[in-house]
Design a protein around this motif. Sequence first.
Motif, PDB file in Angstrom:
ATOM      1  N   VAL A  39       1.115  -1.132  -0.025  1.00 44.12           N
ATOM      2  CA  VAL A  39       0.049  -0.106  -0.155  1.00 44.12           C
ATOM      3  C   VAL A  39       0.850   1.235   0.159  1.00 44.12           C
ATOM      4  CG1 VAL A  39      -1.745   1.366   1.380  1.00 44.12           C
ATOM      5  CG2 VAL A  39      -2.066  -1.212   1.108  1.00 44.12           C
ATOM      6  N   ALA A  79      -9.075   4.788  -5.961  1.00 45.80           N
ATOM      7  CA  ALA A  79      -8.013   3.893  -5.417  1.00 45.80           C
ATOM      8  C   ALA A  79      -6.658   4.390  -5.407  1.00 45.80           C
ATOM      9  CB  ALA A  79      -8.236   2.568  -6.266  1.00 45.80           C
ATOM     10  N   HIS A  86      -9.551  -7.684 -12.546  1.00 48.29           N
ATOM     11  CA  HIS A  86     -10.081  -6.769 -12.224  1.00 48.29           C
ATOM     12  C   HIS A  86      -9.205  -6.382 -10.966  1.00 48.29           C
ATOM     13  CE1 HIS A  86     -13.969  -7.494 -14.178  1.00 48.29           C
ATOM     14  NE2 HIS A  86     -13.163  -7.225 -14.959  1.00 48.29           N
ATOM     15  N   ASP A 119      -6.275  -6.521  -9.963  1.00 48.32           N
ATOM     16  CA  ASP A 119      -5.016  -6.181 -10.203  1.00 48.32           C
ATOM     17  C   ASP A 119      -5.044  -4.530 -10.171  1.00 48.32           C
ATOM     18  OD1 ASP A 119      -4.118  -8.612 -10.800  1.00 48.32           O
ATOM     19  OD2 ASP A 119      -3.713  -8.433 -12.825  1.00 48.32           O
ATOM     20  N   TRP A 120      -5.978  -4.019 -10.850  1.00 48.07           N
ATOM     21  CA  TRP A 120      -6.108  -2.613 -10.947  1.00 48.07           C
ATOM     22  C   TRP A 120      -6.221  -1.938  -9.080  1.00 48.07           C
ATOM     23  CZ3 TRP A 120      -4.131  -2.059 -14.804  1.00 48.07           C
ATOM     24  CH2 TRP A 120      -4.821  -2.678 -16.107  1.00 48.07           C
ATOM     25  N   LEU A 121      -7.021  -2.701  -8.626  1.00 46.29           N
ATOM     26  CA  LEU A 121      -7.238  -2.100  -7.077  1.00 46.29           C
ATOM     27  C   LEU A 121      -5.904  -2.293  -6.263  1.00 46.29           C
ATOM     28  CD1 LEU A 121     -10.800  -3.295  -6.434  1.00 46.29           C
ATOM     29  CD2 LEU A 121      -9.930  -1.000  -7.169  1.00 46.29           C
ATOM     30  N   VAL A 122      -5.323  -3.489  -6.454  1.00 49.06           N
ATOM     31  CA  VAL A 122      -4.124  -3.830  -5.546  1.00 49.06           C
ATOM     32  C   VAL A 122      -3.001  -3.007  -6.095  1.00 49.06           C
ATOM     33  CG1 VAL A 122      -2.478  -5.728  -5.336  1.00 49.06           C
ATOM     34  CG2 VAL A 122      -4.980  -5.964  -4.955  1.00 49.06           C
ATOM     35  N   ALA A 123      -2.914  -2.959  -7.303  1.00 45.70           N
ATOM     36  CA  ALA A 123      -1.884  -2.020  -8.024  1.00 45.70           C
ATOM     37  C   ALA A 123      -1.829  -0.455  -7.481  1.00 45.70           C
ATOM     38  CB  ALA A 123      -1.782  -2.101  -9.314  1.00 45.70           C
ATOM     39  N   SER A 124      -3.028  -0.134  -7.078  1.00 47.18           N
ATOM     40  CA  SER A 124      -3.188   1.336  -6.289  1.00 47.18           C
ATOM     41  C   SER A 124      -2.989   1.231  -4.821  1.00 47.18           C
ATOM     42  CB  SER A 124      -4.316   2.095  -6.930  1.00 47.18           C
ATOM     43  OG  SER A 124      -5.345   1.517  -6.624  1.00 47.18           O
ATOM     44  N   ARG A 125      -3.687   2.017  -3.958  1.00 47.30           N
ATOM     45  CA  ARG A 125      -3.508   1.981  -2.745  1.00 47.30           C
ATOM     46  C   ARG A 125      -4.546   1.025  -2.013  1.00 47.30           C
ATOM     47  NH1 ARG A 125      -2.395   7.855  -0.572  1.00 47.30           N
ATOM     48  NH2 ARG A 125      -4.384   7.910  -1.463  1.00 47.30           N
ATOM     49  N   VAL A 126      -5.113   0.140  -2.438  1.00 44.43           N
ATOM     50  CA  VAL A 126      -6.219  -0.571  -1.868  1.00 44.43           C
ATOM     51  C   VAL A 126      -5.341  -2.090  -1.343  1.00 44.43           C
ATOM     52  CG1 VAL A 126      -8.020  -2.077  -2.031  1.00 44.43           C
ATOM     53  CG2 VAL A 126      -7.887   0.024  -3.158  1.00 44.43           C
ATOM     54  N   SER A 127      -5.574  -2.342  -0.062  1.00 44.04           N
ATOM     55  CA  SER A 127      -4.753  -3.287   0.501  1.00 44.04           C
ATOM     56  C   SER A 127      -5.674  -4.700   0.159  1.00 44.04           C
ATOM     57  CB  SER A 127      -4.755  -3.301   2.150  1.00 44.04           C
ATOM     58  OG  SER A 127      -4.858  -4.491   2.487  1.00 44.04           O
ATOM     59  N   ARG A 128      -4.930  -5.779  -0.462  1.00 43.86           N
ATOM     60  CA  ARG A 128      -5.733  -6.869  -0.887  1.00 43.86           C
ATOM     61  C   ARG A 128      -6.391  -7.721   0.224  1.00 43.86           C
ATOM     62  NH1 ARG A 128      -1.712 -11.681  -2.752  1.00 43.86           N
ATOM     63  NH2 ARG A 128      -0.669 -10.159  -4.105  1.00 43.86           N
TER      64      ARG A 128
END
Lengths: 299, 544
Positions: A74, A105, B387, B389-398
């Motif tokens: 993060v 995001a 899908h 990938d896009w969230l995790v590649a930004s600042r969203v924690s998996r």
Amino acid sequence: MDAPAVRADGLTKRYGRTVALDHLDLVVPAGQILGYLGPNGAGKTTTLRLLLGLIRPTSGRAEIFGVDAWREPVRAHAHLAYVTSDVALWPTLTGGEVLDLLGHAHGAVDGALREELIASFDLDPTLRVRAYSTGNRQKILLIAALMTRADLLVLDEPTRGLDPLVDQVFRTYIRQARDRGQTVVLSSHELSEVEALCDQVAIVRAGRLVEQRTLAELRQLSALAIEATFPGRPPDLRGVPGVHALEVEGSVLRCQVEGSIEPLLRALAEAGVTRMTSREPSLEELFLAHYDRADVPAP
Amino acid sequence: MKTPTVPAGARPARALVFTLTVRRTVRSGALWGAALGLITATSALSYDRVYPTHALRLALARAFGSNTMTIALFGPAPHLDTVAGFTSFKVSLTLSVLASLWGLRAATGALRGEEETGRWDLLLAGPRRRVATTAQALAGVGVGVVVLAATCALVTTAAIRSPASGLRWTQVLGLGGAVLAAATTFAALGALTSQLDATRHDATTTGVVVLAIAYALRLVADAGLGLHALVWASPLGWVEEMAPLTAPSPVAAVPVAIWAIVLGAAALRGARVRDVGAGLLARDDRRRRRRRLLTGPGALTWRLGSSTILRWWIGITLGAGLIGLVARKAGSTIGGSSVRDVFSRLGATTLGTRAVLGVASLILAVVVSLLAVGQVAAARAEEARGHLDWLVASRVSRVRWLLWRLGAAAIALGGVGLLEGLATWGATASQGAHVGPTLLLEAGANLLPPALTLLGVATALYGLWPRAAVPVSYGLVAWSLLIVIVGGIGAISPWLLDTSVFHHMAGAPAEAPRAAANAIMCAIGLVGIATGVVAFARRDLVAT
Ligand SMILES: Nc1ncnc2c1ncn2[C@@H]1O[C@H](COP(=O)(O)OP(=O)(O)O)[C@@H](O)[C@H]1O
Ligand SMILES: [Mg+2]
């Protein structure tokens, strides 16, 4: 920020017995455009997914601005935007909504730039993703990445599926990003693209880094391409130091020369050359030279 | 994502789509066919062992032969004193539902799934090509359906014996025919919903809703309310009427054939008139920007998943209501000591309305468990399509993303339990049956522990073995159901019974919920969830 934008130390990824990436050491200084070049299956996507913390390194580590990409994704991703060519987006959202989502995001978005990008790329943001062509979906991702003004743009073959006009727009914005101090890692198997945009080139093949140099250094390293015309039959230049890839066609001789060109020039002058051109080899030729050569370490 | 792409510029080979579709459907058809055959053959072969004497067989026939409630839930039960009748009662409905689901998924996968990836864009350009491509894909699915039915019949031949102790050739062939009919019916439906809806998920969901309605219609038809003609309004009813093992009726194949031709033709017509990537019912491709619920993973989960959850809630309310409406009437037909004995084996200790509701709770528990597994399947789909990938590649924690998903599952399950209780209470009260609301709300909540166990197992698998998580979890639901159905009718080894989550659930409101068993099931679920989350945090994200 003193840390390099990207640093990989002995970065390795295995899938069972396949070694997708083998001890990659790579440093990308902030503010540069790195062309990450290699044929299909070389390990480009694997490298970038490791940088993004989407997959876990088998060994070694990757850092984004000094932050470990796997342990602290993060924080590492706070300054990063990502684009791939395999565009799978939420089919029921509209293009504009995808931009909203990815913007949220990421955190910060330059709203004015967003509108400018939508206009420049000629995207209709009111359409649902499922109704876009592949090229248009690609545009959404490019806009999403560029509008964040992220310090690091990680682009995995981002122009596949774009038409040449859009490609030009893309290049303009990438140069502009670099001029603003952003760092770009651009993977590609298209040499012309890398040649047109990049400051540095890293070449991977079969999971190994073969070379990382500036474009200028890479060119110097390699041969100069010579074409000479003679009044009669060209002389036999075999044995002249540094000359290879000789070709004769009528009264025209073509060859490449490595190292000092003085011996060749002397030989040409003695044979009464009437016309001569020399040029730097294209990246294509450099690339081929790399893969043809036996001194590339075997995987 | 290994499907071969079509090289740009190259003329697509004549039957490329057909070939690719066949390759996929034949493998899965053979696998499922073998599983269906195995279920049937083992049931038939177990009859002699479980009911060795004539007296036992007659007792079985008396207990279930005219028991409206079990017939409504599981299908007719004629000739239970023969191996064919026994096998028919035990596996017919399971077989036709599984074959239907297979046909539906094969069709939506071949028609919508491929289109969704955008890889077939070139093939789908222009209306004529689109019709040809659709026809080829449909033909490919057809081959798969035949393989499914043939494999099922082939494996079932293991149970062929003399009429006294096994099945006959003609019966096995008829069984293959019934499987063929069920799969064809829903493959044709899938072909049509693939044209109506714009995503594979929606096309499959619409098909499952039709399947549920078909089940409910035949349930009412068989519930002894004098509405048997309704059976002809249900595709599952047609397959039921074909009754290959007990009273073969080829006439019932007529509506199947008509349905398949009409829906197939409508699908081809739909492919011609719609746009690539769009659906006939989903033509609003242009829409004003809605900024709501795009602020993060939690909001997105709700935005993308709430309509599905809502559909489940409506479905369970209608289903529970329907069962509640027929429960009193059906309950009043139960009588006699042998029936009481059988019912107590199925989990019901009191008679009447509550007994009926207790038996029906099994079906509802299965539905609720499917919802639980479906939530994990949705998370997996989000990852598999790239899908996430896009969230995790930004600042969203998996991990946060997964926790949001699990939170949505918890809300979905809690809502289902509550709605089931309320709907049953409302419906039974309207029929003048006096079962207390507390008892019924408790019965609704009692459906949740098995679902939570399955949610936990599915989540653990998702963390540890993502590619297998969804099929294995759905398989576990099917397995658990099969075990209790088989276990309810005949003897089955206790440790095998223990592998079924539904076996550990009390048949509330007929029985009191089992506090200890429920606590253990919840604990297993929570441990599974924790395992899954930890494993997910440490593994690669993997595409299809
Ligand atoms: N999930 C995976 N499982 C197994 N092998 C993989 C996986 N992902 C990539 N590979 C293998 O790793 C190698 C490098 O792949 P990739 O990084 O995608 O190459 P590139 O992007 O340069 O085309 C290839 O041989 C590929 O088959
Ligand atoms: Mg790649």
